[in-house]
Design an enzyme around this catalytic site. Sequence first.
Site, PDB file in Angstrom:
ATOM      1  CE1 TYR A  57       4.545  54.017  31.493  1.00 25.76           C
ATOM      2  CE2 TYR A  57       3.414  55.944  30.630  1.00 25.76           C
ATOM      3  CZ  TYR A  57       4.064  55.302  31.666  1.00 25.76           C
ATOM      4  OH  TYR A  57       4.217  55.932  32.868  1.00 25.76           O
ATOM      5  CD  GLU A  93      -2.019  61.071  32.518  1.00 21.43           C
ATOM      6  OE1 GLU A  93      -1.772  60.749  33.697  1.00 21.43           O
ATOM      7  OE2 GLU A  93      -1.138  61.242  31.670  1.00 21.43           O
ATOM      8  CG  ASN A  96       4.233  53.588  35.293  1.00 22.03           C
ATOM      9  OD1 ASN A  96       5.285  54.156  35.054  1.00 22.03           O
ATOM     10  ND2 ASN A  96       3.074  54.208  35.310  1.00 22.03           N
ATOM     11  CD  GLU A  97       3.936  57.543  38.159  1.00 21.54           C
ATOM     12  OE1 GLU A  97       4.524  58.623  38.142  1.00 21.54           O
ATOM     13  OE2 GLU A  97       2.731  57.411  37.885  1.00 21.54           O
ATOM     14  CD  GLU A 101       6.066  58.992  33.930  1.00 20.85           C
ATOM     15  OE1 GLU A 101       5.317  59.886  34.397  1.00 20.85           O
ATOM     16  OE2 GLU A 101       5.694  57.824  33.738  1.00 20.85           O
ATOM     17  CE1 TYR A 122       0.905  64.862  30.502  1.00 19.68           C
ATOM     18  CE2 TYR A 122       2.949  66.065  30.201  1.00 19.68           C
ATOM     19  CZ  TYR A 122       2.137  65.270  30.985  1.00 19.68           C
ATOM     20  OH  TYR A 122       2.539  64.891  32.244  1.00 19.68           O
TER      21      TYR A 122
END
Length: 591
Positions: free
Chosen positions: A53, A99, A157-158, A234, A301
């Site tokens: 990103y 996030e 994005n999404e 993803e 993560y």
Amino acid sequence: MPAFAIDGRDFVINGKKQQIISGAIHYFRIVPEYWKDRLLKLKACGFNTVETYFAWNIHEPKPGQFNFSGIADVVRFIEIAAEVGLHVIARPSPYICAEWEFGGLPAWLLAEDGMKLRCHYQPFLDRVDAYYDVLMPLLVPLLHTNGGPIIAMQVENEYGSYGNDKAYLAYLRDGLIKRGIDVLLFTSDGPEDHMLQGGSLPGTLATANFGSNPENAFAKLSEYEPDGPLMCMEYWNGWFDHWGEEHHVRGYDDVADVLDRILKSGASVNFYMFQGGTNFGFYNGANFFTSYEPTVTSYDYNALLSESGDITDKYLAIRDVIAKHADIPEGILPEPIAKKGYGAIQLTQQASLFSQLEAISKPVKSAYPQTMEKLGQDYGFVLYTTRVSGPRPLSKVTVQEVRDRALVYFGGSYQGVIERNKHDLTIEIAEGDIAVETPAEGAALSLLVENMGRINYGWKMHDPKGITEGVRIERQFLYDWTMHPLPLDDLSGIVYSELEANAPAQQEPTFYKGSFHVDEPADTFLNMSGWTKGVVFVNGFNLGRYWEIGPQVTLYVPAPLLLEGENEIVIFELHGMKTPQVTLQDQPDLG
């Protein structure tokens, strides 16, 4: 044939069908000195591509002021990826979720009245255009069509999880093309009808994001992408943590099984995450589904590499799966980065926040409390102060509304906390156990409000910080405020006093300062046990937040932040600690 192309269900690179096996690494979550180490470990695991990103808010921290140096030097990150032999998937978006604070959007967008996000609203598009006018010329020489490593770029994005404005998506896509982006363009969404309907765009490759059930996910994606290659953009192989939760762990057996099924199907994949890294500073994001949930400082993560870049059992298991489908390069795995514990550090100096206001903040006066963004501030704290007239009986203080957590002081005495998920606080001015009325001469009311991270996903993203409307005593709004912005980006003006070894701990927001000696810098982990809540700075670098509610106990300190010889540590503690001491240890504790 172009160097990178699509042939039916296949990607073709330099005339050869290529299954993309990619891993996500965020350059802005890793100190630049370690970029090559992480990219080599990606390559050594059998991956042929890195995905990243782009965080708009680190590249344009103020309108028209751009930053592409240090941890924001994305061009150098991409160049290193090319040097180690990796393709690159670029996701500038301009929204990234991740996030990350405000999903990567700059906080200053919220200072503009009426701002509409992620839609065909011209003031928002104008801001994106100004950013892309600077960013895209940096990326054009790195495109695969120009001999560089970037093979694909994401449009948004999404987006189907947020909206369905096709004119907005088309505007972003056309803007990329107009600026010379001639590599594959794509969207990515969850494998659900409404998400793919809202987020996909005709003529642009649709990809899917998921963590399990690849057969069902690709079947749904095929309904919307019947001709092009299938790709999981993803593949969620772990998860992130909120404060107050347990640390999330996903076993490698399950992760390896799902990957094997994806690769057997012939689809391509991007691991989210290969390495998570760290939400340094105030850059953690937050979620809001039924309540406000801020993300912790660590972005470990439970990925293939740990937060500090160590190889895990999951890494080894995934490498074995990839070896069944692709060649694994040998002899390129870097040596492990040294870890060291430097022992206990004594904090020897202290300074109360309230005694240092004029040294680190310029007050702003206003009839009403202003949001952080209206004060020209992006992150940190704001101290709001007014005077309540008296006499008054026992009364209730309400903030409309606090974003996100306020320490309340009345008449100079600490009263408690008002949190975003619970807004009312009854003020009790007490002598011992006896409640008394507010004195006739009145008293000062102060609220120290912390921005704990802007929401990065969903319908609550429009998330200004501080006090968003007003403060009431019972039904009466209070006016005539003095505000002290506290971004904590320059602490050089603080004047400290000596902290005696046996002195009682301060129970008000206080800066504590100490030093420690390093013979040879190595990665280390700062154990904050015994402290309550606050922020840590090492040699002026903001490591991030700590909070006793966990799950995170230690803060990661990369070796490049340390100096050979004397090092400085400053802790801004909001509530108080058991003893003015912290420990640097050689292992993390994520709870």
